[in-house]
Design an enzyme around this catalytic site. Structure first.
Site, PDB file in Angstrom:
ATOM      1  N   ARG A 189       2.588  14.248  13.143  1.00 42.10           N
ATOM      2  CA  ARG A 189       2.803  14.071  11.719  1.00 42.10           C
ATOM      3  C   ARG A 189       2.899  15.369  10.904  1.00 42.10           C
ATOM      4  NH1 ARG A 189      -0.237   8.758   9.718  1.00 42.10           N
ATOM      5  NH2 ARG A 189       1.694   8.558   8.554  1.00 42.10           N
TER       6      ARG A 189
ATOM      7  N   LYS B 152       0.824  -1.223   0.000  1.00 39.71           N
ATOM      8  CA  LYS B 152       0.000   0.000   0.000  1.00 39.71           C
ATOM      9  C   LYS B 152       0.852   1.265   0.000  1.00 39.71           C
ATOM     10  CE  LYS B 152      -1.304   1.805   3.874  1.00 39.71           C
ATOM     11  NZ  LYS B 152      -1.134   2.998   4.695  1.00 39.71           N
ATOM     12  N   ASN B 153       1.867   1.296   0.840  1.00 40.40           N
ATOM     13  CA  ASN B 153       2.636   2.538   0.971  1.00 40.40           C
ATOM     14  C   ASN B 153       3.502   2.819  -0.251  1.00 40.40           C
ATOM     15  OD1 ASN B 153       1.414   3.015   3.382  1.00 40.40           O
ATOM     16  ND2 ASN B 153       3.097   2.257   4.641  1.00 40.40           N
TER      17      ASN B 153
ATOM     18  N   ARG C  28      -8.186   0.161   5.577  1.00 39.63           N
ATOM     19  CA  ARG C  28      -7.362   1.159   4.876  1.00 39.63           C
ATOM     20  C   ARG C  28      -6.141   0.491   4.256  1.00 39.63           C
ATOM     21  NH1 ARG C  28      -6.791   6.647   8.143  1.00 39.63           N
ATOM     22  NH2 ARG C  28      -5.559   6.978   6.285  1.00 39.63           N
TER      23      ARG C  28
ATOM     24  N   CYS D 103      -3.611   8.028   9.797  1.00 41.10           N
ATOM     25  CA  CYS D 103      -3.832   7.465  11.121  1.00 41.10           C
ATOM     26  C   CYS D 103      -3.361   8.437  12.203  1.00 41.10           C
ATOM     27  CB  CYS D 103      -3.078   6.152  11.250  1.00 41.10           C
ATOM     28  SG  CYS D 103      -3.991   4.783  10.559  1.00 41.10           S
TER      29      CYS D 103
ATOM     30  N   ASP E 103       5.457   0.219  11.941  1.00 40.43           N
ATOM     31  CA  ASP E 103       4.146  -0.321  11.554  1.00 40.43           C
ATOM     32  C   ASP E 103       3.925  -1.754  12.022  1.00 40.43           C
ATOM     33  OD1 ASP E 103       3.355   2.018  10.164  1.00 40.43           O
ATOM     34  OD2 ASP E 103       4.658   1.420   8.525  1.00 40.43           O
TER      35      ASP E 103
HETATM   36  C1  EPZ Z   1       5.275   6.457   6.247  1.00 41.75           C
HETATM   37  O1  EPZ Z   1       4.683   7.556   6.905  1.00 41.75           O
HETATM   38  C2  EPZ Z   1       4.217   5.388   6.195  1.00 41.75           C
HETATM   39  N1  EPZ Z   1       3.072   5.916   5.476  1.00 41.75           N
HETATM   40  C3  EPZ Z   1       3.833   4.980   7.607  1.00 41.75           C
HETATM   41  O2  EPZ Z   1       2.929   3.898   7.527  1.00 41.75           O
HETATM   42  C4  EPZ Z   1       5.072   4.538   8.358  1.00 41.75           C
HETATM   43  O3  EPZ Z   1       4.736   4.299   9.703  1.00 41.75           O
HETATM   44  C5  EPZ Z   1       6.165   5.617   8.304  1.00 41.75           C
HETATM   45  O4  EPZ Z   1       6.432   5.975   6.923  1.00 41.75           O
HETATM   46  C6  EPZ Z   1       7.488   5.161   8.929  1.00 41.75           C
HETATM   47  O5  EPZ Z   1       7.979   4.024   8.258  1.00 41.75           O
HETATM   48  C7  EPZ Z   1       3.073   5.942   4.146  1.00 41.75           C
HETATM   49  O6  EPZ Z   1       4.010   5.506   3.483  1.00 41.75           O
HETATM   50  C8  EPZ Z   1       1.861   6.504   3.498  1.00 41.75           C
HETATM   51  P1  EPZ Z   1       7.889   9.654   7.923  1.00 41.75           P
HETATM   52  P2  EPZ Z   1       5.338   9.005   6.803  1.00 41.75           P
HETATM   53  O7  EPZ Z   1       7.783  10.892   7.118  1.00 41.75           O
HETATM   54  O8  EPZ Z   1       5.892   9.174   5.438  1.00 41.75           O
HETATM   55  C9  EPZ Z   1       8.347  12.968  11.395  1.00 41.75           C
HETATM   56  C10 EPZ Z   1       0.927   2.716   7.832  1.00 41.75           C
HETATM   57  O9  EPZ Z   1       0.453   2.183   8.864  1.00 41.75           O
HETATM   58  N2  EPZ Z   1       8.226  13.955  10.309  1.00 41.75           N
HETATM   59  O10 EPZ Z   1       9.013   8.720   7.677  1.00 41.75           O
HETATM   60  O11 EPZ Z   1       4.344   9.965   7.309  1.00 41.75           O
HETATM   61  C11 EPZ Z   1       7.072  12.182  11.622  1.00 41.75           C
HETATM   62  O12 EPZ Z   1       6.167  12.885  12.448  1.00 41.75           O
HETATM   63  C12 EPZ Z   1       1.557   4.093   7.907  1.00 41.75           C
HETATM   64  O13 EPZ Z   1       0.895   2.161   6.718  1.00 41.75           O
HETATM   65  C13 EPZ Z   1       8.421  15.305  10.591  1.00 41.75           C
HETATM   66  O14 EPZ Z   1       8.662  15.700  11.734  1.00 41.75           O
HETATM   67  O15 EPZ Z   1       6.519   8.825   7.838  1.00 41.75           O
HETATM   68  C14 EPZ Z   1       7.591  10.908  12.224  1.00 41.75           C
HETATM   69  O16 EPZ Z   1       7.826  11.103  13.594  1.00 41.75           O
HETATM   70  C15 EPZ Z   1       1.352   4.720   9.250  1.00 41.75           C
HETATM   71  N3  EPZ Z   1       8.322  16.204   9.567  1.00 41.75           N
HETATM   72  C16 EPZ Z   1       8.917  10.698  11.515  1.00 41.75           C
HETATM   73  O17 EPZ Z   1       9.296  11.994  11.009  1.00 41.75           O
HETATM   74  C17 EPZ Z   1       8.069  15.820   8.287  1.00 41.75           C
HETATM   75  O18 EPZ Z   1       7.999  16.683   7.389  1.00 41.75           O
HETATM   76  C18 EPZ Z   1       8.897   9.710  10.367  1.00 41.75           C
HETATM   77  O19 EPZ Z   1       7.865  10.070   9.449  1.00 41.75           O
HETATM   78  C19 EPZ Z   1       7.881  14.451   8.009  1.00 41.75           C
HETATM   79  C20 EPZ Z   1       7.970  13.538   9.041  1.00 41.75           C
END
Ligand code: EPZ
Length: 433
Positions: A122, A22-23, A398, A117, A305
């Site tokens: 985020r 999915k991702n 989802r 979620c 995840d």
């Molecule tokens: C992706 O989310 C996945 N979602 C998530 O899966 C997954 O948990 C996550 O990567 C980590 O592997 C999708 O691919 C759609 P990040 P993403 O940007 O891209 C912080 C699922 O269950 N951050 O790597 O949102 C953030 O808050 C979902 O399938 C900032 O501070 O994750 C987090 O603490 C849930 N500023 C960390 O970085 C930003 O601009 C990692 O987030 C971006 C992120």
């Protein structure tokens, strides 16, 4: 309201085929609108988040043709607006990839800020920083992210912390920049690599995806392509842990075992048998499993995840386990529900769970707080004595395709019903005893 009803205690046995990731699909579908030529994408998981993204691109003029259960053809030659301001788009996180895709192709985009979620705050500051470094102006107003550039220029972009979303989003826009863009401290997750491979199949020039430095030579145009999405490592991991939790024997097919190494390592550590094949993995478990210490990390570390599913498995393992969440700050909401089923879990400082293994969980009515927390509660239901009702299954849908059907095929006593469908509930209970 739909719910799962599960009668616990059945050992999972047999074979299950994993769907597309999915991702990765969210990034790839967004990328597919960057060309006016036809793109064929296979192994598309038919899950809610994907259907929301497809509806969003249809609403801006993209034609989607389902040519099989998991295959789509995308024709983005008739896009008529770069405004993606639909309420339903706010419900998914992956909609932000439309910013990178539209910015790359049209040098402007206006997209409703993402939801997804509720597992932490985020923010999207790293995406914004990346778009600005490419020479765009970014404004956040009225719940929209508005991005515009005269031209996208090359340069070095350093992410001070790794972000999967920001890496993919900036990579999308950068592949149509003028000159070379270098992303440093880029995310290395398998779906970053998959999106890069897909973009390269459309004529982009991206090197180094899967390492910390990604080099992108901008191209003027992208062309049509045919591509198959990688298998979903989280769905695979969920079935691995469900098999172990029920002392089962399950062959999980259509997987890339390398992507599952962090889960395999923990399963071996707690006493599960894991047999790897080229594109399948078999999980066999017997007797009570042991405890472990787990910390979520970026890839190739233990994936956030899979944290809820791991904690659930450890809730009935022998001894005391500690699970530390280091990616999202609010990812233990499901733990309260597990406690209602008899688990002994204390969450301290909101990011560490101390789990004292109990002999058995007992069935209860629980509510899925988010996608992966919901999947974990299903695993708990499969292990528990008696009936478990998991509410809010729309969260689980989802990201898991045909979840209850795949579980049923492995022998689980589990159905999806409307909560007011008393006849179906009675029939199920009569059947499973
Ligand atoms: C992706 O989310 C996945 N979602 C998530 O899966 C997954 O948990 C996550 O990567 C980590 O592997 C999708 O691919 C759609 P990040 P993403 O940007 O891209 C912080 C699922 O269950 N951050 O790597 O949102 C953030 O808050 C979902 O399938 C900032 O501070 O994750 C987090 O603490 C849930 N500023 C960390 O970085 C930003 O601009 C990692 O987030 C971006 C992120």
């Amino acid at each position: 309201m739909q719910q799962y009803i599960i009668k616990g205690g059945k050992r999972l046995e047999g074979e299950v085929k994993i769907s597309g990731y999915k991702n990765a699909a969210l990034g790839i579908i967004a990328a597919s609108i960057m060309t006016d030529e036809i793109v064929k994408i296979e192994n598309v998981p038919n899950v809610r988040d994907i259907n929301v993204l497809l509806k969003a691109i249809e609403d801006i003029g993209v034609e989607i043709d389902w040519v099989g259960k998991n295959t789509i053809k995308v024709n983005a030659s008739k896009i008529n607006t770069v405004d993606v301001d639909f309420d339903y788009v706010r419900k998914i996180r992956g909609s932000y990839y439309l910013v990178g895709a539209l910015l790359g192709k049209y040098k402007k985009a206006k997209v409703a800020l993402p939801g997804g979620c509720n597992i932490g705050s985020r923010p999207i500051d790293r995406h914004v920083k990346g778009f600005e470094a490419l020479g765009s102006k970014v404004k956040i107003e009225r719940g929209l992210i508005c991005v515009e550039a005269d031209k996208l220029s090359g340069g070095n972009i350093y992410f001070d912390e790794s972000s999967v979303g920001a890496t993919i989003n900036v990579m999308l826009a950068a592949c149509m920049a003028e000159g070379q863009v270098v992303l440093e401290n880029a995310a290395k997750e398998p779906h970053v690599v998959d999106v890069a491979n897909f973009l390269n199949s459309m004529g982009a020039n991206i090197k180094g995806a899967g390492t910390e430095v990604i080099r992108i030579e901008g191209v003027k145009k992208l062309h049509g392509s045919e591509y198959s999405i990688i298998p979903d490592q989280i769905e695979a991991g969920t079935f691995m842990f469900a098999a172990a939790a029920t002392k089962g024997d399950v062959l999980i097919t259509n997987v890339i075992p390398k992507h599952l190494e962090a889960f395999t390592a923990k399963l071996l550590e707690i006493g599960t048998e894991v047999i790897e094949y080229d594109d399948a993995i078999r999980i066999k478990a017997n007797g009570r499993l042991g405890s472990a210490h787990v910390k979520t990390l970026v890839y190739p570390g233990f994936l956030t995840d899979m944290q809820p599913q791991m904690t659930t498995l450890l809730s009935v393992s022998e001894g005391t386990s500690i699970v530390t969440e280091s990616i999202f700050e609010n990812r233990f909401k499901y733990a309260d529900e597990l406690v209602r089923m008899g688990a002994d879990i204390k969450v301290v400082e909101s990011n560490t769970a101390i789990i004292t293994g109990v002999e058995k969980l007992t069935g209860a009515t629980v509510s899925a707080p988010d996608l992966r927390g919901g999947a974990a509660l299903v695993i708990a239901g499969l292990m528990a004595d008696g009936y478990t009702i998991v509410e809010n299954v729309e969260y689980i849908e989802r990201g898991y395709e045909d979840f209850e059907i795949k579980m049923q095929e492995l022998g689980a006593a589990m159905i999806k019903v409307n909560s007011d469908d008393e006849k179906a509930i009675r029939k199920f209970k009569f059947k499973v005893g």
